[in-house]
Design an enzyme around this catalytic site. Structure first.
Site, PDB file in Angstrom:
ATOM      1  N   ARG A  61       0.712  -1.323   0.075  1.00  0.00           N
ATOM      2  CA  ARG A  61      -0.033  -0.089  -0.013  1.00  0.00           C
ATOM      3  C   ARG A  61       0.782   1.377  -0.070  1.00  0.00           C
ATOM      4  O   ARG A  61       1.942   1.213  -0.053  1.00  0.00           O
ATOM      5  CB  ARG A  61      -0.807   0.118   1.164  1.00  0.00           C
ATOM      6  CG  ARG A  61      -0.293  -0.520   2.468  1.00  0.00           C
ATOM      7  CD  ARG A  61      -0.334   0.323   3.879  1.00  0.00           C
ATOM      8  NE  ARG A  61      -0.504   1.836   3.572  1.00  0.00           N
ATOM      9  CZ  ARG A  61       0.520   2.410   3.663  1.00  0.00           C
ATOM     10  NH1 ARG A  61       1.970   1.852   3.958  1.00  0.00           N
ATOM     11  NH2 ARG A  61       0.846   3.726   3.577  1.00  0.00           N
ATOM     12  N   ALA A  83       0.767   5.170  -2.223  1.00  0.00           N
ATOM     13  CA  ALA A  83       0.640   5.588  -3.660  1.00  0.00           C
ATOM     14  C   ALA A  83       2.000   4.991  -4.588  1.00  0.00           C
ATOM     15  O   ALA A  83       1.862   4.370  -5.310  1.00  0.00           O
ATOM     16  CB  ALA A  83       0.446   7.093  -3.731  1.00  0.00           C
ATOM     17  N   ARG A 122      -7.150  -0.008  -7.336  1.00  0.00           N
ATOM     18  CA  ARG A 122      -7.667   1.181  -6.339  1.00  0.00           C
ATOM     19  C   ARG A 122      -7.655   2.348  -7.172  1.00  0.00           C
ATOM     20  O   ARG A 122      -6.900   2.765  -7.871  1.00  0.00           O
ATOM     21  CB  ARG A 122      -6.528   1.280  -5.247  1.00  0.00           C
ATOM     22  CG  ARG A 122      -6.483   0.121  -4.315  1.00  0.00           C
ATOM     23  CD  ARG A 122      -5.615   0.146  -3.323  1.00  0.00           C
ATOM     24  NE  ARG A 122      -6.482   1.118  -2.077  1.00  0.00           N
ATOM     25  CZ  ARG A 122      -5.529   1.592  -1.170  1.00  0.00           C
ATOM     26  NH1 ARG A 122      -4.381   1.367  -1.106  1.00  0.00           N
ATOM     27  NH2 ARG A 122      -6.239   2.251  -0.142  1.00  0.00           N
ATOM     28  N   ASP A 130      -1.781  10.764  -2.267  1.00  0.00           N
ATOM     29  CA  ASP A 130      -2.282   9.786  -3.219  1.00  0.00           C
ATOM     30  C   ASP A 130      -2.505  10.551  -4.516  1.00  0.00           C
ATOM     31  O   ASP A 130      -2.248   9.952  -5.449  1.00  0.00           O
ATOM     32  CB  ASP A 130      -3.299   8.940  -2.735  1.00  0.00           C
ATOM     33  CG  ASP A 130      -3.157   8.052  -1.730  1.00  0.00           C
ATOM     34  OD1 ASP A 130      -2.985   8.623  -0.389  1.00  0.00           O
ATOM     35  OD2 ASP A 130      -2.904   6.806  -1.917  1.00  0.00           O
ATOM     36  N   ASN A 163      -5.450  12.575   0.186  1.00  0.00           N
ATOM     37  CA  ASN A 163      -4.557  11.728   1.105  1.00  0.00           C
ATOM     38  C   ASN A 163      -5.682  11.100   1.990  1.00  0.00           C
ATOM     39  O   ASN A 163      -6.640  11.214   2.094  1.00  0.00           O
ATOM     40  CB  ASN A 163      -3.437  12.538   1.764  1.00  0.00           C
ATOM     41  CG  ASN A 163      -2.212  11.770   2.347  1.00  0.00           C
ATOM     42  OD1 ASN A 163      -1.916  10.869   1.909  1.00  0.00           O
ATOM     43  ND2 ASN A 163      -2.145  11.806   3.433  1.00  0.00           N
TER      44      ASN A 163
HETATM   45  O1  MRU Z   1      -4.765   3.340   1.977  1.00  0.00           O
HETATM   46  P1  MRU Z   1      -3.396   3.612   1.974  1.00  0.00           P
HETATM   47  O2  MRU Z   1      -2.767   2.893   3.171  1.00  0.00           O
HETATM   48  O3  MRU Z   1      -2.768   3.047   0.739  1.00  0.00           O
HETATM   49  O4  MRU Z   1      -3.130   5.063   1.904  1.00  0.00           O
HETATM   50  C1  MRU Z   1      -1.976   5.716   1.834  1.00  0.00           C
HETATM   51  C2  MRU Z   1      -1.758   7.167   2.015  1.00  0.00           C
HETATM   52  O5  MRU Z   1      -2.937   7.634   2.243  1.00  0.00           O
HETATM   53  C3  MRU Z   1      -0.288   7.767   2.006  1.00  0.00           C
HETATM   54  O6  MRU Z   1      -0.336   8.864   2.747  1.00  0.00           O
HETATM   55  C4  MRU Z   1      -0.072   8.192   0.514  1.00  0.00           C
HETATM   56  O7  MRU Z   1      -0.276   7.140  -0.287  1.00  0.00           O
HETATM   57  C5  MRU Z   1       1.128   8.701   0.477  1.00  0.00           C
HETATM   58  S1  MRU Z   1       2.470   7.220   0.545  1.00  0.00           S
HETATM   59  C6  MRU Z   1       3.909   7.901   0.353  1.00  0.00           C
END
Ligand code: MRU
Length: 351
Positions: free
Chosen positions: A49, A51, A92, A239, A249
């Site tokens: 997980r 981004a 996603r 994201d 985000n």
């Molecule tokens: O649902 P997730 O855990 O994938 O969400 C991740 C986030 O919101 C992070 O803050 C974002 O992807 C930045 S990662 C460098």
């Protein structure tokens, strides 16, 4: 300092080797993804997980999934590539890095003359390049972000935008890692991040692995911590960043930005340029993923709300650009007014 490696090639090169983030912090288990089903499942269940990390895993996953098409005709191979890119790229919807990486891979396949095995060789090289580029981008984000940190810094962050979410030292946590590397004193406050606890399970875990001080707080505690004067600055990841600087985000980021503005605390977003989507004009155009209500209904198999109550479970929110002090990118610090544009050849410029 130990910085964990979230995504890499397996030793035999025939699988994507990830840390299964669902099991942290109790168990450190690596999992090998060998098929398209494995890759899609790992992204959908948040085994991998963040981004940048899902973009990298998607690109590498395409290569392992295509291995079985090596003997196909060129036409069939390109069709299989397009179908897989479409499938993996849509697992996603919010983080732009995933479709960005899949489009990049698909372009390589279409533009490469030659046999499937020749194309596959170039796709493998491109996926590796995406991983290495991300590693370098994280470092540059860290270098740029370092200048925003006071000599002794207290940083509040949300979710996990660290090594576990990227191919390198993270985005929001990159300046923290670099400060620690230089022997500077840095303390991180990590929002727990409901409902899946990426802050307490993941951010706190990777920072403790690296020997960096971290204090976990429940999301609703951030405003009172700020009022008490304990927070110098907030840094979060992203994201997707729209052309006007609005940022999607992890859910809860927006509330944090409002609290930071109220207490006159700088609120920074850290992200590589691959997270900027100039084709999305504003935040309200970003598709927000809504996840299964069971993530709210249960914790570790135990029901934590009455079954007849409804659930609101968006995975992300949008923070309007006017609440963001600056965006720390791999190409430098971008300040308002934000106006990201697509470059003529490729990539994004802070117009
Ligand atoms: O649902 P997730 O855990 O994938 O969400 C991740 C986030 O919101 C992070 O803050 C974002 O992807 C930045 S990662 C460098």
């Amino acid at each position: 300092m130990t910085v964990v490696e979230a995504v890499r090639w397996s030793v035999d090169g025939e699988a994507v080797d990830i840390i299964d983030q669902r099991l942290l912090p109790n168990e450190l288990v690596r999992r090998e993804l060998r098929t398209a089903d494995d890759v899609c499942d790992a992204i959908a269940t948040l085994s991998v997980r963040g981004a940048p990390a899902i973009g990298i895993a998607g690109a590498m996953g395409l290569v392992v999934a295509l291995a079985r098409h090596g003997q196909d005709s060129r036409e069939h191979f390109i069709a299989a590539t397009e179908a897989l890119c479409e499938r993996i790229g849509n697992v996603r919807p919010t983080a732009v890095n995933l479709p960005w990486a899949m489009e990049r891979m698909c372009r390589i396949a279409r533009d490469t003359p030659g046999s499937p095995s020749e194309i596959l060789r170039l796709l493998r090289a491109e996926a590796t390049e995406i991983l290495y580029e991300d590693r370098a981008m994280c470092r540059r984000i860290g270098e740029h972000g370092l200048e925003l940190l006071p000599e002794t810094a207290s940083v509040l962050t949300h979710c996990n935008a660290g090594a576990l979410a990227t191919g390198g030292v993270g985005t929001a946590l990159a300046p923290v890692y670099l400060a620690a590397e230089q022997g500077r004193r840095v303390h991180v406050f990590a929002d727990e991040t409901r409902p899946l606890l990426q802050g307490s399970r993941l951010t706190a875990w990777e920072l403790t692995q690296a020997g960096i001080d971290v204090t976990v707080l429940a999301d609703g505690m951030a405003a009172s911590l700020m009022r008490g004067g304990a927070v110098d600055l907030v840094i979060v990841g992203a994201d997707r960043i729209a052309a006007n600087g609005d940022v999607a985000n992890k859910i809860g980021t927006y509330a944090l930005a409002i609290a930071a503005r109220h207490h006159d605390i700088p609120f920074y977003v850290a992200a590589p340029m691959s997270t900027v989507d100039p084709r999305t004009a504003k935040g309200c155009d970003i598709a927000i993923e809504h996840r299964d209500s069971d993530e709210m209904r249960e914790w570790n198999g135990t029901r934590v709300m009455p079954p007849s109550a409804s659930v609101y479970n968006p995975s992300f929110d949008v923070t309007p650009a006017e609440l963001i002090t600056a965006i720390i990118t791999d190409e430098g610090i971008v300040r308002p007014p934000y106006a990201f544009v697509a470059r003529r050849n490729s990539g994004v410029a802070a117009g």
